[in-house]
Each structure stands twice: as C-alpha cells, then as structure tokens.
Scaffold this motif. Structure first.
Motif, short mmCIF file in Angstrom:
data_model
loop_
_atom_site.label_atom_id
_atom_site.label_comp_id
_atom_site.label_asym_id
_atom_site.label_seq_id
_atom_site.Cartn_x
_atom_site.Cartn_y
_atom_site.Cartn_z
N ILE A 209 32.65 47.41 33.84
CA ILE A 209 32.52 47.35 35.17
C ILE A 209 34.00 45.86 35.74
CG2 ILE A 209 30.91 47.26 36.49
CD1 ILE A 209 29.11 47.70 34.11
N VAL A 210 34.16 46.48 36.18
CA VAL A 210 35.21 45.54 37.14
C VAL A 210 34.36 45.03 39.02
CG1 VAL A 210 37.38 44.95 37.86
CG2 VAL A 210 37.34 46.18 35.95
N LEU A 211 34.05 43.66 38.48
CA LEU A 211 34.16 43.30 39.16
C LEU A 211 35.43 42.27 40.70
CD1 LEU A 211 31.07 40.39 37.80
CD2 LEU A 211 30.74 43.20 39.22
N VAL A 212 35.60 43.15 41.77
CA VAL A 212 36.53 42.67 42.24
C VAL A 212 36.54 41.71 43.62
CG1 VAL A 212 38.32 43.56 44.31
CG2 VAL A 212 37.70 45.28 41.98
N GLY A 213 37.46 40.40 43.25
CA GLY A 213 36.76 39.03 44.55
C GLY A 213 37.07 39.05 46.25
N ASN A 214 37.62 40.66 46.09
CA ASN A 214 38.19 40.40 47.55
C ASN A 214 37.98 42.01 47.90
OD1 ASN A 214 39.31 40.65 49.84
ND2 ASN A 214 40.26 38.79 49.53
N PRO A 215 37.18 42.93 48.83
CA PRO A 215 38.08 44.02 49.32
C PRO A 215 38.68 43.84 50.02
CG PRO A 215 36.28 42.82 51.11
CD PRO A 215 36.41 41.65 50.46
N ALA A 216 39.97 43.28 50.75
CA ALA A 216 40.89 43.63 51.36
C ALA A 216 41.74 44.00 50.17
CB ALA A 216 41.36 41.87 51.54
N LEU A 217 42.54 44.89 50.69
CA LEU A 217 43.63 45.64 50.06
C LEU A 217 45.17 44.44 49.56
CD1 LEU A 217 44.01 48.18 48.43
CD2 LEU A 217 45.32 48.73 50.24
N SER A 218 45.52 44.37 48.91
CA SER A 218 46.41 43.40 48.55
C SER A 218 47.92 44.05 48.30
CB SER A 218 46.38 42.48 47.57
OG SER A 218 47.20 42.09 47.41
N LEU A 219 48.89 43.84 49.16
CA LEU A 219 50.27 44.12 48.82
C LEU A 219 51.38 43.58 48.36
CD1 LEU A 219 50.85 44.01 53.03
CD2 LEU A 219 49.94 46.48 51.48
N GLU A 220 50.52 42.99 47.68
CA GLU A 220 50.72 41.73 46.30
C GLU A 220 51.53 42.75 45.17
OE1 GLU A 220 49.76 37.31 43.88
OE2 GLU A 220 48.25 38.10 45.70
N ARG A 221 51.60 42.67 44.57
CA ARG A 221 52.53 42.81 42.89
C ARG A 221 52.34 42.03 42.50
NH1 ARG A 221 56.73 47.81 43.08
NH2 ARG A 221 55.26 49.16 44.15
N ARG A 222 51.73 41.43 40.85
CA ARG A 222 51.85 40.49 39.96
C ARG A 222 51.78 40.78 38.51
NH1 ARG A 222 45.93 37.24 40.65
NH2 ARG A 222 46.52 37.52 42.99
N ALA A 223 52.88 39.51 38.22
CA ALA A 223 53.45 39.99 36.62
C ALA A 223 51.81 40.65 35.93
CB ALA A 223 53.76 38.61 36.02
N ALA A 224 50.88 40.03 36.26
CA ALA A 224 49.41 40.17 36.00
C ALA A 224 48.09 41.40 36.42
CB ALA A 224 48.48 39.26 35.20
N GLN A 225 48.39 42.92 35.68
CA GLN A 225 47.54 43.44 37.37
C GLN A 225 47.73 44.56 35.66
OE1 GLN A 225 50.23 44.17 40.36
NE2 GLN A 225 50.66 46.72 39.16
N LEU A 226 46.92 46.04 36.08
CA LEU A 226 46.20 46.88 35.19
C LEU A 226 46.00 48.58 35.99
CD1 LEU A 226 44.14 45.59 32.53
CD2 LEU A 226 46.62 46.04 32.58
N PRO A 227 46.64 49.10 35.78
CA PRO A 227 46.33 50.41 36.31
C PRO A 227 44.97 50.60 37.07
CG PRO A 227 46.54 50.77 34.08
CD PRO A 227 47.26 49.54 35.09
N LEU A 228 44.46 50.80 37.73
CA LEU A 228 42.56 50.86 38.65
C LEU A 228 42.00 51.77 37.54
CD1 LEU A 228 40.97 50.69 40.90
CD2 LEU A 228 41.50 52.45 41.88
N SER A 229 42.57 52.99 36.86
CA SER A 229 42.22 53.80 35.78
C SER A 229 41.72 53.62 34.60
CB SER A 229 43.55 55.24 35.92
OG SER A 229 44.73 54.36 35.11
N ILE A 230 42.00 51.70 34.26
CA ILE A 230 41.53 51.79 33.16
C ILE A 230 39.63 51.04 33.76
CG2 ILE A 230 43.55 50.27 32.55
CD1 ILE A 230 40.67 47.85 33.36
N ALA A 231 39.04 51.16 34.20
CA ALA A 231 38.24 50.45 34.76
C ALA A 231 37.25 52.16 34.71
CB ALA A 231 37.71 50.02 36.28
N THR A 232 35.94 52.42 34.71
CA THR A 232 34.59 52.80 34.31
C THR A 232 33.98 53.08 35.92
OG1 THR A 232 33.13 52.74 33.52
CG2 THR A 232 34.74 53.71 32.71
N ASP A 233 34.28 51.68 36.25
CA ASP A 233 33.42 51.16 37.57
C ASP A 233 34.03 50.25 38.03
OD1 ASP A 233 30.65 52.62 37.07
OD2 ASP A 233 30.84 51.99 35.10
N ILE A 234 34.31 50.57 39.73
CA ILE A 234 34.28 48.97 40.46
C ILE A 234 33.61 48.44 41.37
CG2 ILE A 234 36.09 48.67 42.36
CD1 ILE A 234 37.37 49.35 39.69
N ILE A 235 33.18 47.76 41.35
CA ILE A 235 32.42 46.63 42.35
C ILE A 235 33.09 45.51 42.84
CG2 ILE A 235 30.41 45.38 42.84
CD1 ILE A 235 29.21 46.62 39.94
#
Length: 284
Positions: A209-235
């Motif tokens: 379960i991934v709790l996402v802190g902001n519903p706005a889509l970000s154009l940022e690219r970070r060194a620390a990120q993971l593909p959305l597919s790692i989660a089963t549930d997004i809130i």
C-alpha cells in the motif's frame, strides 16, 4: 501574552526561518538546542512558519519552502489532517488480521501505526527508529525493527543489512510513502535509501500500500524513484488529474469509490495476485 513576549516569539520565528533558508533544512532537535527552548515550542513555531508559506515540515525537520532539497514535496496541496485521516482509514481497511505489516520510511507511513490497534493478531516491522515509541504507546502487538545503519538525516534503518534482514520476516503487507506520482509512471521517493528498502519490501510483501502525499502529477525526475507497478494499492489525498488517472489506468490500476472520505484509491491487487499465482504455479 505581553507585547514584549509576542515580540520575542516573533524574533525567534524569524531567526528559525532565516536559518532554514540559509541551510536548506534543519532538524527540530537542532533548533531546540540552538535556541534553548523545548521541542514542543519549536514545533509550534514551525507550524506557524508553515502556515505563512516560509517552510515545509517533514518528519522531524523543516525545509525551506523554495529549497531544492530532495525531501521537498511537489507543489499543489497542503497535506492537512483532514486529508490524511481518510487515507489512513482506507489503508487500515485493507490490512488483514494475523499478518506482519512493514511500516516503511516516511511521515505518512508512520502515521498508520495508531490505526493498526484494532486489527487482531498483527505484528509490525518498523523501518524508522523514531516510530518505536509511537508503536509501543499505541499497539498491543509484536513489534520488530530492521537491522542496519541508522540514517543521519531520516532516522531510518539503511544499508544492505537492512534490506537483507527483510528475509527474516513473512511480510503480509507493506505500508509505504511516496511524495508524488510522476509523468513517467514512477513513484517519487525521498531518498535512495528509501528507494532500496521500498523496492525490497514490495518484492517480499503480499500486498504493498503506497500513500502518495500529493495528487498533482509531477514533471520531476528524481534519483530516488520506483516504477508505479511495484505497488498493489495507491491511496492519494484527493482526486488525481485526468493525466494522472490515465497513467494509473495504463499501469493496470482500477479506481475504487470512497465511502465517505475525499481520498482517491486505486488498486491492482487482483490482477497482481493472478500474475503471481501464474508465475509460481500456485492454485487460486
């Protein structure tokens, strides 16, 4: 409060804002020691400064509002308790009894701890040393901590030992934290250490379960990120934009209506479970 006392409070808050602007970020305990006031007083000061738009509060620290520090949240929404509580309530409803639940690094994930008190038979696996006191206060449950080095910035257990120690626990659920969803279908995380631990946890847990802190889509690219597919549930704390919704749908997530709160919930748990059974040869 007298005029002199009000002036002293204002001067202290201006000093805090100036220090944070100069350094990019400062911890609560650092400010408490430097100003010789209690951490409770500092937190009150930081609440005021955040309301004024001068800083952004993170777990145990404050960040300059215009800082490029990697822990700064994408712009778009102030995450208030009225937004967080429906997210936590939704996450609680997904967690089953008699399971080991990993509480990932990050302020949102840690806030799920009191909500686990009513779930029978659970054990919690903590990844942040600052969550221990909260878990001991709120839960009548087995409490475990990962091994590994304690990060100087976050207080989280980090390094290869922390990742390897996950093998010792039969994870049922993992509750994780992400700052935002990016335009290239990635979950933006606070640090490389959080990325490594979250990636390892999702590979071992039955449900993530991934709790996402902001519903706005970000154009940022970070060194620390993971593909959305790692989660089963997004809130998320609110309805995503049309583009963000399309990204979630393209990744195999489907929206599930909220009963009362304003959170937005997307899941691919059934589809993910089916893939796992096919890959292992297990019978449904």
């Amino acid at each position: 409060m007298t005029i002199g006392a009000k002036s002293a409070v204002l001067q202290r808050r201006l000093q805090i804002a100036d220090w944070i602007r100069q350094h990019g970020q400062m911890r609560v305990d650092e400010l408490s020691t430097a100003l010789m006031v209690s951490e409770v007083t500092i937190r009150s000061d930081l609440t005021y400064l955040e309301e004024q738009g001068l800083i952004v509060r993170s777990f145990g620290k404050a960040i300059a509002a215009k800082s490029n520090a990697p822990r700064d949240r994408p712009a778009g929404m102030t995450l208030t308790k009225s937004l967080i509580i429906p997210m936590l309530r939704r996450a609680q409803g997904l967690i089953g009894a008699d399971q080991t639940v990993l509480i990932g690094p990050g302020p949102l994930a840690v806030q799920i701890i009191p909500w686990l008190a009513d779930i029978p038979g659970i054990a919690v696996l903590l990844t942040n040393i600052e969550a221990i006191a909260l878990a001991r206060t709120c839960l009548d449950a087995r409490i475990y901590c990962l091994g590994g080095e304690i990060g100087a910035e976050s207080g989280s257990f980090e390094g290869s030992n922390a990742v390897r120690s996950l093998d010792h626990y039969p994870l049922g659920w993992a509750v994780l934290d992400a700052d935002a969803l990016s335009a290239d279908a990635a979950l933006l995380l606070t640090s490389k250490a959080a990325e490594r631990l979250s990636d390892a946890a999702t590979r071992r847990a039955e449900r993530s379960i991934v709790l996402v802190g902001n519903p706005a889509l970000s154009l940022e690219r970070r060194a620390a990120q993971l593909p959305l597919s790692i989660a089963t549930d997004i809130i998320l704390p609110g309805p995503p934009s049309n583009r963000a919704r399309d990204i979630l749908l393209d990744a195999g997530f489907h929206p599930i209506e909220s009963d009362a709160g304003g959170e937005a919930y997307f899941s691919n748990f059934v589809r993910t479970g089916a893939r796992r059974m096919q890959s292992t040869g297990a019978m449904p």
